[in-house]
Design a protein around this motif. Structure first.
Motif, PDB file in Angstrom:
ATOM      1  N   LYS A 103       0.827  -1.209   0.000  1.00 13.00           N
ATOM      2  CA  LYS A 103       0.000   0.000   0.000  1.00 13.00           C
ATOM      3  C   LYS A 103       0.867   1.266   0.000  1.00 13.00           C
ATOM      4  N   TYR A 104       1.853   1.328   0.846  1.00 13.55           N
ATOM      5  CA  TYR A 104       2.631   2.563   0.981  1.00 13.55           C
ATOM      6  C   TYR A 104       3.792   2.656  -0.005  1.00 13.55           C
ATOM      7  N   SER A 105       4.233   1.527  -0.540  1.00 10.23           N
ATOM      8  CA  SER A 105       5.291   1.611  -1.554  1.00 10.23           C
ATOM      9  C   SER A 105       4.734   2.078  -2.894  1.00 10.23           C
ATOM     10  N   ASN A 106       3.439   1.959  -3.091  1.00 12.20           N
ATOM     11  CA  ASN A 106       2.813   2.394  -4.335  1.00 12.20           C
ATOM     12  C   ASN A 106       2.342   3.846  -4.308  1.00 12.20           C
ATOM     13  N   LEU A 107       2.578   4.537  -3.211  1.00 10.52           N
ATOM     14  CA  LEU A 107       2.209   5.952  -3.155  1.00 10.52           C
ATOM     15  C   LEU A 107       3.102   6.757  -4.088  1.00 10.52           C
ATOM     16  N   GLU A 108       2.517   7.701  -4.767  1.00 10.12           N
ATOM     17  CA  GLU A 108       3.307   8.615  -5.591  1.00 10.12           C
ATOM     18  C   GLU A 108       3.974   9.620  -4.660  1.00 10.12           C
ATOM     19  N   PRO A 109       5.177  10.088  -5.014  1.00  7.85           N
ATOM     20  CA  PRO A 109       5.917  10.982  -4.122  1.00  7.85           C
ATOM     21  C   PRO A 109       5.111  12.197  -3.661  1.00  7.85           C
ATOM     22  N   GLN A 110       4.431  12.865  -4.594  1.00 10.75           N
ATOM     23  CA  GLN A 110       3.675  14.059  -4.220  1.00 10.75           C
ATOM     24  C   GLN A 110       2.548  13.718  -3.252  1.00 10.75           C
ATOM     25  N   ALA A 111       1.854  12.643  -3.528  1.00 10.71           N
ATOM     26  CA  ALA A 111       0.743  12.243  -2.656  1.00 10.71           C
ATOM     27  C   ALA A 111       1.263  11.849  -1.269  1.00 10.71           C
ATOM     28  N   ALA A 112       2.385  11.145  -1.225  1.00  5.87           N
ATOM     29  CA  ALA A 112       2.946  10.710   0.053  1.00  5.87           C
ATOM     30  C   ALA A 112       3.393  11.913   0.873  1.00  5.87           C
ATOM     31  N   ILE A 113       4.014  12.892   0.214  1.00  2.00           N
ATOM     32  CA  ILE A 113       4.482  14.083   0.926  1.00  2.00           C
ATOM     33  C   ILE A 113       3.282  14.899   1.394  1.00  2.00           C
ATOM     34  N   ALA A 114       2.276  15.044   0.538  1.00  2.00           N
ATOM     35  CA  ALA A 114       1.085  15.814   0.880  1.00  2.00           C
ATOM     36  C   ALA A 114       0.292  15.136   1.996  1.00  2.00           C
ATOM     37  N   LYS A 115       0.149  13.837   1.938  1.00  2.00           N
ATOM     38  CA  LYS A 115      -0.602  13.112   2.955  1.00  2.00           C
ATOM     39  C   LYS A 115       0.218  12.893   4.231  1.00  2.00           C
ATOM     40  N   GLY A 116       1.522  13.153   4.149  1.00  5.20           N
ATOM     41  CA  GLY A 116       2.380  12.989   5.315  1.00  5.20           C
ATOM     42  C   GLY A 116       2.434  14.232   6.174  1.00  5.20           C
ATOM     43  N   ASP A 117       1.539  15.186   5.915  1.00  2.00           N
ATOM     44  CA  ASP A 117       1.436  16.418   6.703  1.00  2.00           C
ATOM     45  C   ASP A 117       2.705  17.234   6.713  1.00  2.00           C
ATOM     46  N   VAL A 118       3.256  17.488   5.511  1.00  2.00           N
ATOM     47  CA  VAL A 118       4.456  18.312   5.392  1.00  2.00           C
ATOM     48  C   VAL A 118       4.073  19.761   5.452  1.00  2.00           C
TER      49      VAL A 118
END
Length: 184
Positions: free
Chosen positions: A169-184
């Protein structure tokens, strides 16, 4: 108190001997050893089935708890996953990192749990032998080591299986989505 009666008559039915003794109204109760052993075996089989059912329920609930734990662990690292993906780390490397971290946690849990489990075997067997009349069996250093190794392997396998979904699930996150959803 009990008295053992051994019959030397060939072909005489044990049940006939028991009924003869019972019919004499001697204020005694006759029972067959084979019937007693059979009854104890039936009780132990019932207890074994209950223990197996409880073990399966415990395994399922532990598996769900591990999946949830590893999912929340990966969830808390979304920002780091996003940064790693943004600098060019491949999805399969992210997958491998999450699996490896889960394996380390599972391995440590397996080592601690297996050692504690083998330490507690003798006291638990003593308690069980006080409750029911059953042979304790032999518990040796060799069996302890085998139990520890099996426990660690089982913990690693369970940890691996429980971490596959969160890692995917988390390895398939796109970089932008992961950074945005990671509360940066």
């Amino acid at each position: 108190s009990a008295i053992l009666i051994e019959s030397s008559f060939k072909g005489l039915d044990v049940e006939n001997i028991i009924s003869s003794i019972d019919n004499k109204n001697l204020d005694v109760r006759a029972i067959s050893i084979s019937n007693s052993i059979s009854h104890v075996k039936q009780q132990l089989n019932g207890i074994s089935k209950i223990i197996l059912i409880l073990w399966v329920v415990f395994l399922l609930s532990t598996s769900l708890a591990l999946i949830s734990r590893f999912d929340s662990l990966a969830e808390s690292k979304k920002k780091e996953i996003g940064y790693l993906r943004a600098v060019g780390i491949a999805k399969k490397e992210i997958f491998r990192i999450i699996i490896l971290e889960s394996w380390i946690i599972s391995g440590l849990g397996g080592v601690i749990g297996s050692i504690l489990g083998t330490i507690l075997v003798k006291p638990v067997l003593s308690i069980i032998s006080e409750i029911i009349i059953a042979p304790k069996g032999q518990w040796s250093l060799y069996l302890s080591l085998i139990a520890i190794i099996i426990g660690i392997i089982f913990a690693l396998l369970l940890g691996f299986l429980a971490s596959i979904f969160p890692a995917w699930k988390y390895s398939n996150l796109e970089p932008q989505a992961a950074i945005a959803k990671g509360d940066v």
